[in-house]
Design a protein around this motif. Structure first.
Motif, PDB file in Angstrom:
ATOM      1  N   GLY A  88       0.815  -1.211   0.000  1.00  0.00           N
ATOM      2  CA  GLY A  88       0.000   0.000   0.000  1.00  0.00           C
ATOM      3  C   GLY A  88       0.846   1.258   0.000  1.00  0.00           C
ATOM      4  O   GLY A  88       1.235   1.754   1.065  1.00  0.00           O
ATOM      5  N   VAL A  89       1.156   1.758  -1.187  1.00  0.00           N
ATOM      6  CA  VAL A  89       1.837   3.047  -1.311  1.00  0.00           C
ATOM      7  C   VAL A  89       1.086   3.826  -2.381  1.00  0.00           C
ATOM      8  O   VAL A  89       0.419   3.240  -3.235  1.00  0.00           O
ATOM      9  N   TYR A  90       1.159   5.140  -2.319  1.00  0.00           N
ATOM     10  CA  TYR A  90       0.462   5.983  -3.293  1.00  0.00           C
ATOM     11  C   TYR A  90       1.316   6.095  -4.558  1.00  0.00           C
ATOM     12  O   TYR A  90       2.363   6.741  -4.540  1.00  0.00           O
ATOM     13  N   SER A  94       5.669  10.719  -4.868  1.00  0.00           N
ATOM     14  CA  SER A  94       7.058  10.264  -4.835  1.00  0.00           C
ATOM     15  C   SER A  94       7.307   9.516  -3.526  1.00  0.00           C
ATOM     16  O   SER A  94       6.483   9.540  -2.597  1.00  0.00           O
ATOM     17  N   VAL A  95       8.462   8.902  -3.434  1.00  0.00           N
ATOM     18  CA  VAL A  95       8.852   8.196  -2.212  1.00  0.00           C
ATOM     19  C   VAL A  95       8.825   9.184  -1.040  1.00  0.00           C
ATOM     20  O   VAL A  95       8.263   8.904   0.019  1.00  0.00           O
ATOM     21  N   ARG A  96       9.391  10.341  -1.275  1.00  0.00           N
ATOM     22  CA  ARG A  96       9.451  11.360  -0.214  1.00  0.00           C
ATOM     23  C   ARG A  96       8.044  11.794   0.205  1.00  0.00           C
ATOM     24  O   ARG A  96       7.758  11.941   1.386  1.00  0.00           O
ATOM     25  N   GLN A  97       7.161  11.979  -0.779  1.00  0.00           N
ATOM     26  CA  GLN A  97       5.800  12.428  -0.470  1.00  0.00           C
ATOM     27  C   GLN A  97       5.029  11.368   0.295  1.00  0.00           C
ATOM     28  O   GLN A  97       4.248  11.672   1.196  1.00  0.00           O
ATOM     29  N   ASN A  98       5.219  10.110  -0.086  1.00  0.00           N
ATOM     30  CA  ASN A  98       4.585   9.018   0.663  1.00  0.00           C
ATOM     31  C   ASN A  98       5.051   9.037   2.121  1.00  0.00           C
ATOM     32  O   ASN A  98       4.245   8.973   3.047  1.00  0.00           O
ATOM     33  N   ARG A 132      11.511   9.771  -6.918  1.00  0.00           N
ATOM     34  CA  ARG A 132      10.856   8.952  -7.950  1.00  0.00           C
ATOM     35  C   ARG A 132       9.437   8.640  -7.488  1.00  0.00           C
ATOM     36  O   ARG A 132       9.203   8.369  -6.313  1.00  0.00           O
ATOM     37  N   LYS A 133       8.510   8.650  -8.434  1.00  0.00           N
ATOM     38  CA  LYS A 133       7.120   8.305  -8.096  1.00  0.00           C
ATOM     39  C   LYS A 133       7.072   6.821  -7.682  1.00  0.00           C
ATOM     40  O   LYS A 133       7.696   5.971  -8.296  1.00  0.00           O
TER      41      LYS A 133
ATOM     42  N   GLU B  83      -8.681   4.550  -2.861  1.00  0.00           N
ATOM     43  CA  GLU B  83      -7.832   4.013  -1.777  1.00  0.00           C
ATOM     44  C   GLU B  83      -7.825   2.480  -1.828  1.00  0.00           C
ATOM     45  O   GLU B  83      -6.810   1.838  -1.586  1.00  0.00           O
ATOM     46  N   HIS B  84      -8.962   1.891  -2.107  1.00  0.00           N
ATOM     47  CA  HIS B  84      -9.019   0.430  -2.208  1.00  0.00           C
ATOM     48  C   HIS B  84      -8.233  -0.051  -3.423  1.00  0.00           C
ATOM     49  O   HIS B  84      -7.550  -1.066  -3.358  1.00  0.00           O
TER      50      HIS B  84
END
Lengths: 313, 257
Positions: A88-90, A94-98, A132-133, B83-84
């Protein structure tokens, strides 16, 4: 004695007719590293979900750092860092933003947040990937980011549910190193996995879960000493012959004989077979390991990817 | 509730919307096109009703603004489905953000978009289509805000009742067209059959149009739109009650990109 970081007592959970947890109990002390081991469907993820308040228990008690996690999940979460089983990552961040978002959700900000982001990024070898995204990362890199998020906020209890699933060899090694480092620095870690080798590599206290119950716990050496002798497994064409003594068990067409020294035991075993030897289809020596512990306790070979039939009788 | 956590989530949602502005552009371009197309027809209809100086913008602008505001309801629901789809829902729930933090964080940007969308459309209606607003701008803003909140809660209600994002889009879009058609946004209510005019009162769009037309055509002030505003808030209460009763944090949803 210090208060345990995690105390689970007689936890039960059903999904309709499916029994996921059947009176599971577990205690994790401060700085303890627990390897929670069991095949798919054993109840590991359900237990982790209940600890974090993602699922309701039917009955039982769960306390995290003295907080009743079932009555007050929000308060319990202040002490928990979770890396769930599903990655579960967005992907659009980016890595930093997550890391920044989840750090802020832990209540960390400003200089403290930047410092923690730097620390976890270094630990999980993400420093070169910060801009990086997340959607552009490899599977192993995503796993490292996914785990890094769980470490933000410096939680007392870290729950890693199948942390290395889909990870490459390098990422797996990095994650194992990080987990060992966390425990050395005093964090309590519950590391859930279905890979026997990982638990052995971690040197963790092992808790083996099967069909919603804890069936064994202790260090790897303790478990091997009490349940883990080598086993000679013989598969026959048709019903197996009857073996004398109490060290052999039969199931369908299979006989398993517990032995101290496989090399020396094979001769006597074949002698005892007599004419039944002509029906022998395969012989396998399973050396002393967590696999033999599981086999001794459950009567089943350990198949990590098997889906257990956990319906009630 | 934590302001820090809610604000972090608000910023995150705004960024996601900025990264994919297509839907928002659609919600501005399409209503403007339809305003231009429908304006002459509405002008004739309003003149026939006795508004002899009407040019049609008085119906076209609020009508299209209201109709397309309904579609912002799907934004509200969609943010949860996403989100899911990204498998971040459980991660978010397991964080120290409370349910209220998450709701505020996710829904505030959608509300802002709905209010800004309608406000921009009214503003462009004045500039491009010679809309004349004879009444109170504050009254107009009240209706815009109340209607936006009702559409947000409508989107949440549909989200709580649906299992997939496709279902969400289907039902919100269908409702948008029905509300607009029956409620007098797509077609002036005066030309619709009597039973439709009766049924219209059971749609939030009717009350939004009632307030808008009062302000635009009849010079209404704040006190004149109190009833319409209150009814829209009642709709909000009903939709919110449905969402609260049906929404399960643990329930998995299927996101179809």
């Amino acid at each position: 004695m210090d208060e345990p970081v995690l105390a689970i007592e007689d936890l039960h959970k059903r999904y309709g007719d499916v029994v996921a947890l059947d009176g599971i109990s577990l205690t994790v002390g401060q700085g303890e590293l627990i390897g929670l081991l069991g095949p798919n469907g054993a109840g590991k993820t359900t237990m982790v979900s209940i600890i974090c308040g993602l699922r309701h228990a039917d009955r039982g008690r769960v306390e995290v750092c003295g907080v009743d996690a079932l009555a007050n999940p929000q308060a319990a979460r202040r002490h928990i860092g979770l890396a769930p089983q599903e990655l579960g990552v967005y992907p659009i961040d980016s890595v930093r933003q997550n890391l920044s978002l989840f750090g802020q959700l832990c209540g960390v900000r400003g200089g403290d947040l930047r410092k923690q982001i730097t620390t976890v990024a270094e630990a999980l070898r993400l420093t070169d990937l910060m801009d990086r995204k997340a959607g552009e990362l490899s599977g192993g890199q995503k796993r490292r980011l996914h785990t890094a998020i769980a470490l933000l906020g410096e939680p007392s209890l870290i729950l890693l549910d199948e942390a290395t699933t889909g990870a490459d060899v390098e990422s797996r090694a990095a994650l194992i190193d990080v987990v060992k480092g966390l425990a050395e620095r005093g964090s309590s870690v519950v590391y859930s996995t279905h890979y026997l080798g990982e638990v052995e590599d971690l040197g963790a206290q092992v808790v083996i879960v099967d069909h919603g119950k804890v069936i064994a716990e202790g260090s790897v050496s303790e478990l091997l000493a009490s349940n883990g002798g080598s086993i000679v497994e013989l598969i026959f064409d048709g019903p197996p012959p009857v073996f004398g003594g109490t060290r052999a068990t039969s199931h369908e067409s299979t006989v398993r004989v517990s032995v101290d020294d496989p090399a020396r035991s094979l001769g006597p075993i074949f002698s005892e077979l007599g004419s039944d030897a002509s029906r022998l289809q395969s012989v396998e020596i399973i050396n002393s390991s967590l696999e033999t512990v599981f086999l001794q306790l459950t009567g089943r070979r350990y198949q990590p990817g098997e889906e257990l039939d956990v319906t009630t009788p | 509730m934590s302001r820090l956590r809610s604000w972090a989530l608000i910023r995150h949602e705004m960024k996601a919307l900025r990264d994919d502005p297509g839907s928002i552009v659609f919600l501005l371009i399409m209503p403007l096109l339809m305003m231009g197309l429908m304006k002459p027809l509405f002008g004739l209809s309003l003149q026939a009703e006795g508004f002899l100086t009407a040019n049609g913008a008085e119906q076209a602008v609020p009508g299209m603004a209201a109709m397309f505001a309904t579609f912002t309801g799907s934004f509200a629901g969609f943010t949860f489905f996403r989100e899911h789809g990204w498998h971040t829902w459980d991660r978010l729930r397991a964080s120290q953000a409370t349910t209220l933090d998450i709701m505020v964080g996710k829904l505030t940007p959608t509300l802002v978009i709905a209010v800004v969308q309608m406000s921009v459309l009214f503003g462009l209606g004045v500039v491009l289509f010679d809309l004349v607003i004879s009444g109170s701008l504050v009254a107009l803003s009240l209706i815009v805000l109340a209607f936006s909140i009702s559409m947000l809660s409508f989107g949440m209600a549909i989200m709580s009742l649906t299992r997939t994002s496709l279902q969400l889009n289907t039902y919100v879009n269908l409702a948008g067209i029905v509300f607009a058609g029956v409620g007098g946004a797509l077609v002036p209510l005066a030309v619709l059959p009597a039973w439709v005019q009766t049924a219209a009162r059971f749609t939030p769009t009717y009350w939004a149009m009632d307030g808008f037309l009062d302000v635009i055509l009849a010079g209404a002030g704040i006190s004149d739109v109190v009833v319409a505003t209150m009814v829209l808030l009642v709709f909000t209460g009903v939709f919110t009650a449905v969402a609260a009763a049906r929404f399960r944090l643990e329930e998995s949803k299927v996101y179809v990109a």
